[in-house]
Every structure is written in C-alpha cells, then in structure tokens.
Design an enzyme around this catalytic site. Structure first.
Site, PDB file in Angstrom:
ATOM      1  N   ASP A  84       0.851  -1.192   0.000  1.00  6.69           N
ATOM      2  CA  ASP A  84       0.000   0.000   0.000  1.00  6.69           C
ATOM      3  C   ASP A  84       0.886   1.241   0.000  1.00  6.69           C
ATOM      4  O   ASP A  84       1.908   1.301   0.685  1.00  6.69           O
ATOM      5  CB  ASP A  84      -0.917  -0.018   1.232  1.00  6.69           C
ATOM      6  CG  ASP A  84      -2.080   0.943   1.090  1.00  6.69           C
ATOM      7  OD1 ASP A  84      -3.222   0.483   0.916  1.00  6.69           O
ATOM      8  OD2 ASP A  84      -1.843   2.182   1.138  1.00  6.69           O
ATOM      9  N   ILE A  85       0.471   2.253  -0.753  1.00  5.26           N
ATOM     10  CA  ILE A  85       1.267   3.478  -0.888  1.00  5.26           C
ATOM     11  C   ILE A  85       1.250   4.299   0.406  1.00  5.26           C
ATOM     12  O   ILE A  85       2.139   5.120   0.627  1.00  5.26           O
ATOM     13  CB  ILE A  85       0.759   4.309  -2.095  1.00  5.26           C
ATOM     14  CG1 ILE A  85       1.834   5.240  -2.616  1.00  5.26           C
ATOM     15  CG2 ILE A  85      -0.521   5.061  -1.761  1.00  5.26           C
ATOM     16  CD1 ILE A  85       1.494   5.842  -3.969  1.00  5.26           C
ATOM     17  N   HIS A  89     -10.011  -5.646  -3.445  1.00  4.00           N
ATOM     18  CA  HIS A  89      -8.677  -5.833  -2.863  1.00  4.00           C
ATOM     19  C   HIS A  89      -8.805  -6.198  -1.402  1.00  4.00           C
ATOM     20  O   HIS A  89      -9.666  -5.683  -0.698  1.00  4.00           O
ATOM     21  CB  HIS A  89      -7.815  -4.574  -3.027  1.00  4.00           C
ATOM     22  CG  HIS A  89      -8.446  -3.318  -2.505  1.00  4.00           C
ATOM     23  ND1 HIS A  89      -9.394  -2.626  -3.217  1.00  4.00           N
ATOM     24  CD2 HIS A  89      -8.281  -2.658  -1.345  1.00  4.00           C
ATOM     25  CE1 HIS A  89      -9.785  -1.568  -2.510  1.00  4.00           C
ATOM     26  NE2 HIS A  89      -9.135  -1.569  -1.359  1.00  4.00           N
ATOM     27  N   HIS A 116      -6.801  -5.967   2.135  1.00  2.00           N
ATOM     28  CA  HIS A 116      -5.690  -5.369   2.871  1.00  2.00           C
ATOM     29  C   HIS A 116      -5.140  -6.429   3.819  1.00  2.00           C
ATOM     30  O   HIS A 116      -5.898  -6.987   4.619  1.00  2.00           O
ATOM     31  CB  HIS A 116      -6.163  -4.197   3.736  1.00  2.00           C
ATOM     32  CG  HIS A 116      -6.732  -3.029   2.999  1.00  2.00           C
ATOM     33  ND1 HIS A 116      -6.051  -1.836   2.855  1.00  2.00           N
ATOM     34  CD2 HIS A 116      -7.932  -2.844   2.385  1.00  2.00           C
ATOM     35  CE1 HIS A 116      -6.804  -0.966   2.193  1.00  2.00           C
ATOM     36  NE2 HIS A 116      -7.960  -1.550   1.891  1.00  2.00           N
TER      37      HIS A 116
HETATM   38  P1  5GP Z   1      -9.715   1.172   0.100  1.00  2.00           P
HETATM   39  O1  5GP Z   1      -9.813   2.464   0.893  1.00  2.00           O
HETATM   40  O2  5GP Z   1     -10.419   1.275  -1.229  1.00  2.00           O
HETATM   41  O3  5GP Z   1     -10.093  -0.052   0.865  1.00  2.00           O
HETATM   42  O4  5GP Z   1      -8.166   0.979  -0.154  1.00  2.00           O
HETATM   43  C1  5GP Z   1      -7.467   1.578  -1.191  1.00  2.00           C
HETATM   44  C2  5GP Z   1      -6.019   1.570  -0.779  1.00  2.00           C
HETATM   45  O5  5GP Z   1      -5.231   1.823  -1.929  1.00  2.00           O
HETATM   46  C3  5GP Z   1      -5.645   2.630   0.267  1.00  2.00           C
HETATM   47  O6  5GP Z   1      -5.137   2.004   1.425  1.00  2.00           O
HETATM   48  C4  5GP Z   1      -4.599   3.488  -0.456  1.00  2.00           C
HETATM   49  O7  5GP Z   1      -3.550   3.912   0.403  1.00  2.00           O
HETATM   50  C5  5GP Z   1      -4.105   2.563  -1.545  1.00  2.00           C
HETATM   51  N1  5GP Z   1      -3.624   3.247  -2.741  1.00  2.00           N
HETATM   52  C6  5GP Z   1      -4.193   4.319  -3.344  1.00  2.00           C
HETATM   53  N2  5GP Z   1      -3.493   4.680  -4.432  1.00  2.00           N
HETATM   54  C7  5GP Z   1      -2.456   3.798  -4.524  1.00  2.00           C
HETATM   55  C8  5GP Z   1      -1.365   3.656  -5.454  1.00  2.00           C
HETATM   56  O8  5GP Z   1      -1.218   4.394  -6.425  1.00  2.00           O
HETATM   57  N3  5GP Z   1      -0.497   2.644  -5.217  1.00  2.00           N
HETATM   58  C9  5GP Z   1      -0.617   1.811  -4.133  1.00  2.00           C
HETATM   59  N4  5GP Z   1       0.304   0.851  -4.005  1.00  2.00           N
HETATM   60  N5  5GP Z   1      -1.636   1.911  -3.243  1.00  2.00           N
HETATM   61  C10 5GP Z   1      -2.526   2.898  -3.442  1.00  2.00           C
END
Ligand code: 5GP
Ligand code: ZN
Length: 112
Positions: free
Chosen positions: A30-31, A99, A101
């Site tokens: 995660d970034i 996805h 985590h």
């Molecule tokens: P969500 O909030 O949809 O469950 O998780 C999305 C995740 O993607 C977040 O934890 C966010 O930090 C991560 N994320 C967003 N943009 C990028 C990116 O460009 N690269 C990576 N590796 N992770 C990302």
C-alpha cells in the site's frame, strides 16, 4: 487504457512494489501503509468489490490463500494479521477494484 488504478498497476502502467504474484492475483505494498505490513492483494481481472468477486469462489479462495502467504512471508504467521475488504461508502472504499488489505506487525486493536 483502463481508468481503474489497480487495473493499471496490474498492467504495469503504474509502478508498485510487488511482493507476490499468482496466476490470477497480484500483491503489492500500500502506498500509505497503516501498519508495518500493509499489502494489497488484488485479482488481476477487474471486480468492483469483494461482493462481485464472491461470484468466483475459486478466485476468491486463491486471493485469500495468497493473502495468507504474504502474511507468512512477512513473519506474521505466528503473531497474526488482519484481512480487510472495505466494501462501499461507509467502509471508506476508495478504489473500486476488489482488494484485500493484509495488515500486521503491530497490535491492531479491536477494529481498525
Ligand atoms: P480502500 O480504501 O479502497 O479499501 O483501499 C485503497 C487503498 O489503496 C488505500 O489504502 C490506499 O492507500 C491505496 N492506494 C491508493 N493509491 C495507490 C497507489 O497508487 N499505489 C498503491 N500501491 N496503493 C494505493
Ligand atoms: Zn480494475
């Protein structure tokens, strides 16, 4: 070109730190990590969320198995880890490509 961020990472159009790959999944860091280990495991094909992915139970099982292997490789097999699928607005889902985590490496509390 897809406008889905994780499809673009899978396609190699956007760089990511790859930690694991299987036939139908990819795992990358995660970034914005929320824990010492914070890895995202995605199906290579596009499903908007885990509910859509559940229509493909073998793929969902492959993804969960890969998530467990990531945790084991990160040394979390004994101490444990958390697997999170944010789904929809109240959960704060921001990327609409399913996805998991994989979170661990610190005490995570009752709910993250
Ligand atoms: P969500 O909030 O949809 O469950 O998780 C999305 C995740 O993607 C977040 O934890 C966010 O930090 C991560 N994320 C967003 N943009 C990028 C990116 O460009 N690269 C990576 N590796 N992770 C990302
Ligand atoms: Zn996608």
């Amino acid at each position: 070109m897809s406008d889905c961020l994780f499809c673009r990472i899978v396609a190699g159009e956007i760089p990511a730190t790859l930690v694991r790959e299987s036939e139908r999944t990819m795992a990358f860091r995660d970034i914005a990590p929320q824990a010492p280990t914070h890895v995202l495991v995605v199906p290579k094909d596009h499903y908007p969320d885990v509910a859509a992915l559940s229509a493909q139970p073998a793929l969902l099982a492959e993804l969960v198995e890969q998530a467990h292997q990531v945790a084991a490789d990160e040394g979390l097999g004994e101490r444990g880890y958390r697997l999170v699928f944010n789904t929809g607005a109240d959960a704060g889902q921001t990327v609409f490509h399913a996805h998991a985590h994989v979170l661990g490496g610190r005490a995570l509390g009752h709910l993250a």
